[in-house]
Design a protein around this motif. Structure first.
Motif, PDB file in Angstrom:
ATOM      1  N   HIS A  33      34.092   1.812 -30.818  1.00  0.00           N
ATOM      2  CA  HIS A  33      34.238   0.368 -31.042  1.00  0.00           C
ATOM      3  C   HIS A  33      34.936  -0.245 -29.831  1.00  0.00           C
ATOM      4  O   HIS A  33      36.138  -0.538 -29.880  1.00  0.00           O
ATOM      5  N   PRO A  34      34.218  -0.446 -28.733  1.00  0.00           N
ATOM      6  CA  PRO A  34      34.869  -0.975 -27.525  1.00  0.00           C
ATOM      7  C   PRO A  34      35.207  -2.448 -27.670  1.00  0.00           C
ATOM      8  O   PRO A  34      34.664  -3.160 -28.524  1.00  0.00           O
ATOM      9  N   VAL A  35      36.129  -2.899 -26.845  1.00  0.00           N
ATOM     10  CA  VAL A  35      36.499  -4.316 -26.793  1.00  0.00           C
ATOM     11  C   VAL A  35      35.520  -5.039 -25.869  1.00  0.00           C
ATOM     12  O   VAL A  35      35.426  -4.725 -24.685  1.00  0.00           O
ATOM     13  N   VAL A  36      34.769  -5.985 -26.424  1.00  0.00           N
ATOM     14  CA  VAL A  36      33.754  -6.728 -25.669  1.00  0.00           C
ATOM     15  C   VAL A  36      34.017  -8.220 -25.819  1.00  0.00           C
ATOM     16  O   VAL A  36      34.827  -8.653 -26.642  1.00  0.00           O
ATOM     17  N   LYS A  37      33.298  -9.006 -25.016  1.00  0.00           N
ATOM     18  CA  LYS A  37      33.413 -10.463 -25.074  1.00  0.00           C
ATOM     19  C   LYS A  37      32.329 -11.053 -25.960  1.00  0.00           C
ATOM     20  O   LYS A  37      31.182 -10.611 -25.919  1.00  0.00           O
ATOM     21  N   THR A  43      35.695 -14.888 -26.275  1.00  0.00           N
ATOM     22  CA  THR A  43      36.933 -14.191 -26.595  1.00  0.00           C
ATOM     23  C   THR A  43      36.646 -12.706 -26.797  1.00  0.00           C
ATOM     24  O   THR A  43      35.529 -12.326 -27.168  1.00  0.00           O
ATOM     25  N   GLU A  44      37.652 -11.875 -26.542  1.00  0.00           N
ATOM     26  CA  GLU A  44      37.488 -10.436 -26.702  1.00  0.00           C
ATOM     27  C   GLU A  44      37.680 -10.047 -28.166  1.00  0.00           C
ATOM     28  O   GLU A  44      38.576 -10.558 -28.840  1.00  0.00           O
ATOM     29  N   TYR A  45      36.837  -9.148 -28.643  1.00  0.00           N
ATOM     30  CA  TYR A  45      36.933  -8.692 -30.021  1.00  0.00           C
ATOM     31  C   TYR A  45      36.488  -7.238 -30.105  1.00  0.00           C
ATOM     32  O   TYR A  45      35.830  -6.716 -29.197  1.00  0.00           O
TER      33      TYR A  45
END
Length: 307
Positions: A33-37, A43-45
């Motif tokens: 579950h990477p942090v993406v825009k 926004t990053e989620y």
């Protein structure tokens, strides 16, 4: 025994060092579950699945209001209601109209009237602030890594120098003066080979010089500065090209608008002339109809009086 902490995703327990600083995730969850825009609000989620490209809030807004439009200030595709995104709407209510961003030159930076909230004294928009802080954080991490590696190498050198001095002290007790004299030319040959290879430092400095680590760090920082300057120059060129393109599009739009207005004026003039001609013809026909009706009345009256 070291304390264990639970991962916020899989709820398995790990040491504190194995979890991420922000979301407290383990390595497997960070990969899965990477942090993406977000595609819309930027926004990053935490990405739940590989197919989802928008955050939960934007997904709810899409269901309620449909596909968003670009914001008239920041051009982020997040204007679900009206022509402005929620971030710019709230900032405009709180801080007043936007100003030009010193980085991207768009009219989307809000002045908070507090120099402490500015980034290095610059008035930046939300996206440029995030990018600038990300670059600063990356630079700090690289500097921290370089300083830690330089400290480790310096400690290794100190340990090596202590061990070598201790072994040399012990060897002095056992070795004869002839063996010591045999060792001296070998060390001299090593120092001469160092100086002949183009090193201008003295032999003692070449073996253990803490300043060399600082030179390496300075050289790496200079390379980073040169790279950032090159990126800045490229972005400036891109901005100039975009401004040139915007100017050309504005000129083209003004030309098309003037042509359209001239065409509309010509059509209005033609329509007016045709209308006047039709009205004149209508009046002429009315006159002819009145003359015919009058002549018919006269004929009828003459026919009645003739017997």
């Amino acid at each position: 025994m070291a304390a264990l902490y639970a991962c916020t995703k899989c709820h398995q327990r790990f040491p504190f060092e194995a979890l991420s600083q922000g979301q407290q995730l383990c390595k497997e969850c960070r990969i899965a579950h990477p942090v993406v825009k977000c595609t819309y609000c930027r926004t990053e989620y935490q990405q739940e699945s590989k197919t989802s490209t928008i955050c939960k809030k934007c997904a709810q807004n899409v269901q309620l209001y449909g596909t968003p439009k670009p914001c008239q200030y920041c051009n982020i595709i997040a204007a679900f209601i009206g022509n402005k995104c929620q971030r710019c709407t709230n900032s405009e209510k709180k801080y007043g109209p936007p100003y030009s961003c010193e980085q991207c030159k768009q009219q989307c930076a809000f002045d908070r009237k507090d120099d402490r909230k500015k980034v290095d004294g610059k008035l930046l928009c939300w996206l440029c602030t995030l990018s600038y802080k990300r670059v600063l954080q990356k630079t700090k991490e690289q500097r921290k890594h370089l300083s830690s590696s330089s400290r480790a190498s310096h400690q290794e050198k100190e340990q090596y120098s202590r061990l070598s001095s201790g072994s040399h002290y012990n060897s002095q007790k056992t070795l004869s003066t002839s063996s010591i004299q045999n060792e001296i030319p070998k060390k001299k040959s090593k120092f001469e080979s160092i100086t002949t290879n183009g090193d201008s430092f003295s032999p003692d400095l070449a073996l253990d010089s803490p300043g060399t680590d600082h030179f390496v760090i300075i050289a790496q920082l200079k390379e980073e500065v040169a790279t950032l300057k090159k990126m800045l120059h490229q972005k400036d060129q891109m901005i100039l090209e975009k401004e040139k393109k915007i100017t050309e599009l504005k000129a083209d739009f003004q030309y098309q608008e003037s042509q359209m207005r001239a065409k509309m004026n010509q059509m209005e003039k033609t329509h007016k002339e045709v209308t006047e001609q039709l009205q004149a013809k209508n009046r002429e026909l009315l006159k002819q109809a009145a003359a015919l009706s009058k002549s018919k009345k006269l004929e009828k009256s003459g026919a009645i009086t003739s017997p």
